[in-house]
Write an enzyme that holds these catalytic residues in place. Structure first.
Site, mmCIF file in Angstrom:
data_model
loop_
_atom_site.group_PDB
_atom_site.id
_atom_site.type_symbol
_atom_site.label_atom_id
_atom_site.label_comp_id
_atom_site.label_asym_id
_atom_site.label_seq_id
_atom_site.Cartn_x
_atom_site.Cartn_y
_atom_site.Cartn_z
ATOM 1 N N LEU A 143 0.811 -1.219 0.000
ATOM 2 C CA LEU A 143 0.000 0.000 0.000
ATOM 3 C C LEU A 143 0.842 1.266 0.000
ATOM 4 O O LEU A 143 0.327 2.358 -0.226
ATOM 5 C CB LEU A 143 -0.904 0.016 1.246
ATOM 6 C CG LEU A 143 -1.728 -1.260 1.494
ATOM 7 C CD1 LEU A 143 -2.527 -1.126 2.780
ATOM 8 C CD2 LEU A 143 -2.643 -1.541 0.315
ATOM 9 N N ALA A 184 3.287 4.258 -0.932
ATOM 10 C CA ALA A 184 3.783 4.994 -2.103
ATOM 11 C C ALA A 184 3.809 6.469 -1.757
ATOM 12 O O ALA A 184 2.840 6.975 -1.175
ATOM 13 C CB ALA A 184 2.885 4.782 -3.309
ATOM 14 N N SER A 227 3.108 10.201 -2.684
ATOM 15 C CA SER A 227 2.111 10.670 -3.654
ATOM 16 C C SER A 227 2.231 12.165 -3.925
ATOM 17 O O SER A 227 1.250 12.823 -4.204
ATOM 18 C CB SER A 227 0.703 10.330 -3.187
ATOM 19 O OG SER A 227 0.376 11.091 -2.054
ATOM 20 N N SER A 247 -4.135 3.036 -8.771
ATOM 21 C CA SER A 247 -4.767 4.336 -8.599
ATOM 22 C C SER A 247 -5.607 4.705 -9.820
ATOM 23 O O SER A 247 -5.256 4.355 -10.959
ATOM 24 C CB SER A 247 -3.674 5.392 -8.411
ATOM 25 O OG SER A 247 -4.208 6.686 -8.544
ATOM 26 N N GLU A 270 -5.478 7.408 -11.006
ATOM 27 C CA GLU A 270 -4.593 8.268 -11.802
ATOM 28 C C GLU A 270 -3.892 7.499 -12.911
ATOM 29 O O GLU A 270 -3.311 8.090 -13.813
ATOM 30 C CB GLU A 270 -3.573 8.974 -10.900
ATOM 31 C CG GLU A 270 -4.238 9.986 -10.003
ATOM 32 C CD GLU A 270 -3.277 11.041 -9.501
ATOM 33 O OE1 GLU A 270 -2.290 11.343 -10.183
ATOM 34 O OE2 GLU A 270 -3.527 11.547 -8.401
ATOM 35 N N TYR A 273 2.992 10.352 -11.053
ATOM 36 C CA TYR A 273 2.475 9.414 -10.052
ATOM 37 C C TYR A 273 1.660 8.308 -10.736
ATOM 38 O O TYR A 273 1.857 7.117 -10.474
ATOM 39 C CB TYR A 273 1.617 10.164 -9.028
ATOM 40 C CG TYR A 273 0.957 9.245 -8.028
ATOM 41 C CD1 TYR A 273 1.676 8.732 -6.954
ATOM 42 C CD2 TYR A 273 -0.377 8.875 -8.177
ATOM 43 C CE1 TYR A 273 1.071 7.871 -6.043
ATOM 44 C CE2 TYR A 273 -0.986 8.027 -7.271
ATOM 45 C CZ TYR A 273 -0.261 7.529 -6.210
ATOM 46 O OH TYR A 273 -0.866 6.681 -5.315
ATOM 47 N N LYS A 333 2.561 4.281 -11.022
ATOM 48 C CA LYS A 333 1.632 3.227 -10.600
ATOM 49 C C LYS A 333 1.336 2.270 -11.761
ATOM 50 O O LYS A 333 1.191 1.062 -11.564
ATOM 51 C CB LYS A 333 0.330 3.860 -10.091
ATOM 52 C CG LYS A 333 0.459 4.438 -8.687
ATOM 53 C CD LYS A 333 0.434 3.315 -7.656
ATOM 54 C CE LYS A 333 0.542 3.824 -6.244
ATOM 55 N NZ LYS A 333 0.527 2.737 -5.255
ATOM 56 N N ARG A 385 -7.767 10.364 6.809
ATOM 57 C CA ARG A 385 -7.205 10.959 5.600
ATOM 58 C C ARG A 385 -6.229 12.082 5.983
ATOM 59 O O ARG A 385 -6.493 12.856 6.909
ATOM 60 C CB ARG A 385 -8.355 11.519 4.771
ATOM 61 C CG ARG A 385 -8.031 11.935 3.362
ATOM 62 C CD ARG A 385 -7.433 10.837 2.538
ATOM 63 N NE ARG A 385 -7.843 10.915 1.137
ATOM 64 C CZ ARG A 385 -7.108 10.409 0.147
ATOM 65 N NH1 ARG A 385 -5.942 9.839 0.392
ATOM 66 N NH2 ARG A 385 -7.532 10.462 -1.094
#
Ligand code: GDP
Length: 318
Positions: free
Chosen positions: A71, A73, A75, A116, A118, A140, A144, A175
């Site tokens: 999980l 990374a 960002s 993601s 993204e 990013y 991914k 968050r």
């Protein structure tokens, strides 16, 4: 599990501990980090830097996991070439190290990779599903996508049980502050207590497919319990605007968001040509997964958590 101190790592670890599973986690070695969910005190937590993943590989060999959730990374928005290099290294090469180690040393281990939305980036179709071509807009998303290709290569070549979840935005009281949902929930709580007066935001019309993080963590677990490894979009299929999020958050504390929001060009980003919104039909049909938390309730939970935090802080200051 990598990314143990992040929201998803903490949610997943709590579920596993409740089932009596031994959890070994890794987290970035940030000196003095305040972001340490309480669950970290109940698991074996190791400091591992994705930029130099050899200790992570050693940890995988030593702990011989049955399941591995990758999980972690960074960002950040990488503009300078050196930043882009750092992002690619931490995301792509770390993933390669992890998966190659699993393939060589613990091939029974099932691997989940956090992908993601993204990765879809500058799409021209909405909603996106597993067949939508990837067209990342930022490094990013590119990183991914490369990490996903690495996973796919080892999956095919070594018959690993490894899969990628294409995760759309997922929120919760955990968050980080740099995300707009957390920023709004915090501001609504603080303004309602008279601690602040205004909230400066960028584009109120910007839309996101905002899901509830614990639901997404449940999807990850379901993917590793599947009969065969398969990649899935994990999303709600609904979008809401930043303005709608703010209206709901302020309504939770009896305020009108329009009286407190100031649009500040410093926070405005170029708009997406087509909104990123996911079609999670495949995971619903294959694994029975669907979101459980409504948007309004998620916003309310985030605001309530901020209010509770303010109450705790005020009590400690007395
Ligand atoms: P991400 O862009 O999906 O990683 O998530 P963010 O929470 O950072 O941003 C979500 C959306 O909110 C984007 O379209 C932003 O342009 C928009 N947005 C509007 N105002 C703000 C703001 O003040 N801060 C942030 N972070 N995003 C904002």
């Amino acid at each position: 599990m990598t990314g143990e101190r992040g929201p998803d790592g903490a949610w997943r670890a709590e579920c596993l501990l409740a089932r009596g599973v031994r959890v070994v986690g890794s987290a970035h070695p940030v000196a003095g980090s305040t972001n340490r969910p309480a669950v970290c005190d109940r698991i074996a937590l190791h400091r591992c830097d994705l930029a130099a993943p050899a200790p992570l590989a050693a940890l995988i060999v030593a702990s011989a996991p049955d399941e591995l959730y990758h999980l972690a990374a960074p960002s950040f928005v990488a503009t300078a070439p050196a930043e882009q290099h750092a992002l690619m290294t931490a995301i792509v090469l770390a993933t390669q190290t992890i998966i190659a180690t699993v393939a060589a040393e613990v091939p029974h281990c099932r691997v989940f990779l956090a992908g993601s939305s993204e990765m879809f980036g500058a799409v021209d179709v909405a909603p996106q599903n597993e067949a939508t071509p990837f067209r990342p807009r930022a490094v990013y998303g590119l990183a991914k996508l490369c990490a996903h290709q690495v996973l796919d290569y080892y999956r095919r070549q070594h018959r690993l049980f490894a899969c990628t979840g294409f995760l759309y935005n997922h929120e919760s009281p955990r968050r980080g502050e740099r995300f707009v949902t957390s920023k709004i929930a915090r501001a609504a709580a603080r303004i309602s207590r008279g601690l602040e007066r205004e909230l400066r935001l960028g584009d109120l019309a910007a839309r996101r497919d905002w899901g509830y993080a614990p639901d997404y963590v449940a999807a990850m677990a379901a993917m590793l319990r599947n009969d065969a490894p398969a990649d899935f979009v994990i999303a709600t299929g609904e979008t809401h605007s930043v303005g709608e999020f703010a209206a709901r958050a302020f309504a939770c504390v009896g305020l009108d968001s329009r009286e407190h929001i100031v649009v500040d060009p410093a926070f405005v980003r170029p708009p997406e040509p087509v909104p990123l919104v996911g079609d999670a039909t495949a995971i619903r049909q294959s694994l029975g997964w669907r979101p459980t938390q409504r948007f309004e309730d998620m916003v309310g939970e985030m605001v309530d958590a901020e209010l509770a935090q303010l109450t705790t802080t005020a009590a400690q200051d007395k």
